[in-house]
Design a protein around this motif. Structure first.
Motif, PDB file in Angstrom:
ATOM      1  N   MET A 182      34.628  38.123  51.539  1.00 27.35           N
ATOM      2  CA  MET A 182      33.877  36.842  50.904  1.00 27.35           C
ATOM      3  C   MET A 182      32.816  37.119  49.922  1.00 27.35           C
ATOM      4  SD  MET A 182      31.543  34.013  52.869  1.00 27.35           S
ATOM      5  CE  MET A 182      32.934  33.076  53.499  1.00 27.35           C
ATOM      6  N   ARG A 183      32.721  36.680  48.996  1.00 31.45           N
ATOM      7  CA  ARG A 183      31.980  36.934  47.740  1.00 31.45           C
ATOM      8  C   ARG A 183      31.007  35.619  47.403  1.00 31.45           C
ATOM      9  NH1 ARG A 183      28.411  39.759  45.250  1.00 31.45           N
ATOM     10  NH2 ARG A 183      28.288  40.046  43.105  1.00 31.45           N
ATOM     11  N   THR A 184      29.650  36.084  47.148  1.00 32.13           N
ATOM     12  CA  THR A 184      28.992  35.014  46.750  1.00 32.13           C
ATOM     13  C   THR A 184      29.038  34.731  45.063  1.00 32.13           C
ATOM     14  OG1 THR A 184      26.955  36.410  46.121  1.00 32.13           O
ATOM     15  CG2 THR A 184      27.343  35.302  48.369  1.00 32.13           C
ATOM     16  N   MET A 185      28.425  33.517  44.751  1.00 27.21           N
ATOM     17  CA  MET A 185      28.606  33.108  43.445  1.00 27.21           C
ATOM     18  C   MET A 185      27.209  33.523  42.612  1.00 27.21           C
ATOM     19  SD  MET A 185      30.627  29.482  43.493  1.00 27.21           S
ATOM     20  CE  MET A 185      30.997  29.400  41.655  1.00 27.21           C
ATOM     21  N   THR A 186      26.335  34.044  43.541  1.00 26.38           N
ATOM     22  CA  THR A 186      25.081  34.550  42.910  1.00 26.38           C
ATOM     23  C   THR A 186      24.477  35.646  43.539  1.00 26.38           C
ATOM     24  OG1 THR A 186      23.812  32.976  44.470  1.00 26.38           O
ATOM     25  CG2 THR A 186      24.209  32.308  42.336  1.00 26.38           C
ATOM     26  N   PRO A 187      23.921  36.704  42.910  1.00 28.38           N
ATOM     27  CA  PRO A 187      23.536  38.016  43.542  1.00 28.38           C
ATOM     28  C   PRO A 187      22.496  37.645  44.564  1.00 28.38           C
ATOM     29  CG  PRO A 187      22.596  37.603  41.444  1.00 28.38           C
ATOM     30  CD  PRO A 187      23.421  36.570  41.586  1.00 28.38           C
ATOM     31  N   ILE A 188      22.984  38.554  45.932  1.00 21.04           N
ATOM     32  CA  ILE A 188      21.927  38.488  46.886  1.00 21.04           C
ATOM     33  C   ILE A 188      21.073  39.864  46.855  1.00 21.04           C
ATOM     34  CG2 ILE A 188      21.740  38.616  49.363  1.00 21.04           C
ATOM     35  CD1 ILE A 188      23.868  36.635  49.364  1.00 21.04           C
ATOM     36  N   LEU A 189      19.836  39.993  47.013  1.00 21.65           N
ATOM     37  CA  LEU A 189      18.900  40.883  47.038  1.00 21.65           C
ATOM     38  C   LEU A 189      18.521  41.074  48.343  1.00 21.65           C
ATOM     39  CD1 LEU A 189      16.622  40.239  43.721  1.00 21.65           C
ATOM     40  CD2 LEU A 189      18.698  41.475  43.967  1.00 21.65           C
ATOM     41  N   TYR A 213      48.004  40.144  34.329  1.00 23.11           N
ATOM     42  CA  TYR A 213      47.375  38.994  35.277  1.00 23.11           C
ATOM     43  C   TYR A 213      46.052  38.739  34.900  1.00 23.11           C
ATOM     44  CZ  TYR A 213      51.185  40.134  38.495  1.00 23.11           C
ATOM     45  OH  TYR A 213      52.563  40.455  39.070  1.00 23.11           O
ATOM     46  N   GLY A 214      45.462  37.583  35.258  1.00 23.41           N
ATOM     47  CA  GLY A 214      44.326  37.298  34.994  1.00 23.41           C
ATOM     48  C   GLY A 214      43.062  37.707  36.097  1.00 23.41           C
ATOM     49  N   VAL A 215      41.905  37.720  35.728  1.00 27.25           N
ATOM     50  CA  VAL A 215      40.901  38.320  36.631  1.00 27.25           C
ATOM     51  C   VAL A 215      39.855  37.225  36.560  1.00 27.25           C
ATOM     52  CG1 VAL A 215      39.206  39.741  37.016  1.00 27.25           C
ATOM     53  CG2 VAL A 215      41.420  40.525  36.193  1.00 27.25           C
ATOM     54  N   PRO A 216      39.513  36.561  37.689  1.00 26.39           N
ATOM     55  CA  PRO A 216      38.539  35.379  37.914  1.00 26.39           C
ATOM     56  C   PRO A 216      36.865  35.983  37.173  1.00 26.39           C
ATOM     57  CG  PRO A 216      39.561  35.343  39.770  1.00 26.39           C
ATOM     58  CD  PRO A 216      39.978  36.467  39.025  1.00 26.39           C
ATOM     59  N   ASP A 217      36.389  35.573  36.283  1.00 22.83           N
ATOM     60  CA  ASP A 217      35.069  35.856  35.574  1.00 22.83           C
ATOM     61  C   ASP A 217      33.884  35.748  36.740  1.00 22.83           C
ATOM     62  OD1 ASP A 217      33.534  37.005  33.534  1.00 22.83           O
ATOM     63  OD2 ASP A 217      32.719  34.957  33.355  1.00 22.83           O
ATOM     64  N   GLY A 218      33.202  36.759  36.793  1.00 24.47           N
ATOM     65  CA  GLY A 218      32.171  36.498  37.632  1.00 24.47           C
ATOM     66  C   GLY A 218      32.224  36.899  39.022  1.00 24.47           C
ATOM     67  N   PHE A 219      33.161  37.053  39.516  1.00 26.10           N
ATOM     68  CA  PHE A 219      33.879  37.409  40.951  1.00 26.10           C
ATOM     69  C   PHE A 219      34.261  38.905  41.235  1.00 26.10           C
ATOM     70  CE2 PHE A 219      33.336  33.138  41.369  1.00 26.10           C
ATOM     71  CZ  PHE A 219      33.208  32.860  42.711  1.00 26.10           C
ATOM     72  N   GLY A 220      33.669  39.468  42.141  1.00 27.80           N
ATOM     73  CA  GLY A 220      33.970  41.012  42.424  1.00 27.80           C
ATOM     74  C   GLY A 220      33.465  41.337  43.751  1.00 27.80           C
ATOM     75  N   GLY A 221      33.615  42.610  44.039  1.00 28.52           N
ATOM     76  CA  GLY A 221      32.886  43.242  45.271  1.00 28.52           C
ATOM     77  C   GLY A 221      31.279  43.068  45.267  1.00 28.52           C
ATOM     78  N   HIS A 222      30.953  43.878  46.341  1.00 24.66           N
ATOM     79  CA  HIS A 222      29.321  44.072  46.553  1.00 24.66           C
ATOM     80  C   HIS A 222      29.121  45.121  47.507  1.00 24.66           C
ATOM     81  CE1 HIS A 222      30.749  42.290  50.528  1.00 24.66           C
ATOM     82  NE2 HIS A 222      31.538  41.610  49.892  1.00 24.66           N
ATOM     83  N   GLY A 223      27.752  45.462  47.637  1.00 26.99           N
ATOM     84  CA  GLY A 223      27.212  46.307  48.507  1.00 26.99           C
ATOM     85  C   GLY A 223      27.528  45.702  49.906  1.00 26.99           C
ATOM     86  N   ILE A 224      27.438  46.465  50.974  1.00 20.63           N
ATOM     87  CA  ILE A 224      27.552  46.139  52.192  1.00 20.63           C
ATOM     88  C   ILE A 224      27.008  46.902  53.241  1.00 20.63           C
ATOM     89  CG2 ILE A 224      29.815  47.090  52.519  1.00 20.63           C
ATOM     90  CD1 ILE A 224      30.535  44.750  54.431  1.00 20.63           C
ATOM     91  N   GLY A 225      26.291  46.514  54.293  1.00 21.72           N
ATOM     92  CA  GLY A 225      25.743  47.582  55.250  1.00 21.72           C
ATOM     93  C   GLY A 225      25.198  46.518  56.357  1.00 21.72           C
TER      94      GLY A 225
END
Length: 282
Positions: free
Chosen positions: A1-8, A189-201
């Motif tokens: 799951m990926r958020t649409m806004t960064p989480i600090l 192929y297309g790549v949805p703009d603004g979406f990707g992975g994230h740090g996790i812990g």
């Protein structure tokens, strides 16, 4: 799951203070912490394997969600998805998996929809256990597979493998992004703009963000102890456009073309990338 806004995520405090080093807003995990994250990651892998085995024509998405819940319960784990509500979401997420079918890219809410012959399904699942999170996703077809869907899924997996291969000490976030994007774009192929992975812990979403396209040699340097959720999302038509469905969660392709999603939680170590959500191959 990926958020649409960064989480600090603020620097850790309390009894876990000595389990890692915080560089800016990124915690570098110790070897012991990474081993603990591997235990959590194995629960995620087991849940995805169980869901994949249960998925068949006529099975509902809600039934697949229950399969994952049973695995989490059996392991004494909880779900970081269930009840999650980032700023964009109109309601808390009601399930422990995201189940995205055909033109749904990510964040699909499990419903009573029963799988049909030829459906392309993406399942995203997370777990929290012992204070650590894991996150992973797979895509597969049900019944008779369309050759174009098989090719899409294979490319998504290759993009994931390329991103993982670039997750080494001395590289940068941009090297991961470039590796993923190059595989996707070279296949048309297309790549949805603004979406990707994230740090996790300690949490499912931490810094840094990990784009699915980018320039090599740019971005945050990769260091031993960083743990990332790397997750390409790929659109078959080659176009990048998407929109939110009426439920406010599911992201769908604008042109109705199919999409695939793959993800692993990966630790950066001196010996190379370590996949913490490795699972049984079906």
């Amino acid at each position: 799951m990926r958020t649409m806004t960064p989480i600090l995520i603020p620097p850790p405090s309390g009894p876990h203070l000595n389990t890692g080093i915080v560089i800016g807003m990124v915690e570098l995990k110790t070897d012991k912490s990474i081993d603990a994250m591997y235990v959590t990651g194995q629960v995620v892998g087991q849940a995805l394997t169980a869901v994949r085995k249960a998925a068949d024509v006529g099975v509902s998405l809600l039934e697949l969600d229950e399969v994952a819940r049973e695995v989490l319960r059996g392991a004494g784990a909880t779900s970081p998805f269930l009840g999650y509500r980032p700023s964009f979401a109109p309601t808390p997420f009601p399930a422990v998996i995201c189940a995205s079918v055909n033109d749904a890219i990510v964040h699909g809410i499990p419903t009573g929809y029963r799988l049909r012959d030829g459906d392309l399904v993406s399942i995203d699942c997370g777990a929290e256990l012992g204070g650590w999170a894991g996150d992973s996703a797979i895509s597969f077809t049900v019944g008779r597979a369309r050759p174009e869907d098989v090719a899409l899924i294979e490319t998504t997996e290759r993009a994931l493998a390329a991103g993982i291969g670039a997750a080494v000490v001395g590289n940068r976030i941009g090297d991961i992004a470039h590796a993923i994007g190059s595989v996707c774009r070279s296949a048309g192929y297309g790549v949805p703009d603004g979406f990707g992975g994230h740090g996790i812990g300690r949490k499912m979403h931490e810094d840094p963000g990990v784009p699915n396209e980018g320039r090599p040699g740019r971005g945050m340097p990769l260091r031993r102890g960083m743990v990332l959720a790397i997750e390409p999302m790929v659109i078959a038509s080659g176009r990048d456009g998407y929109h939110a469905a009426p439920d406010g969660w599911t992201l769908c392709t604008n042109d109705g073309s199919r999409a695939a999603h793959a993800e692993h939680t990966v630790a950066i170590t001196d010996a190379g990338p370590r996949i913490l959500t490795a699972r049984e191959t079906l």
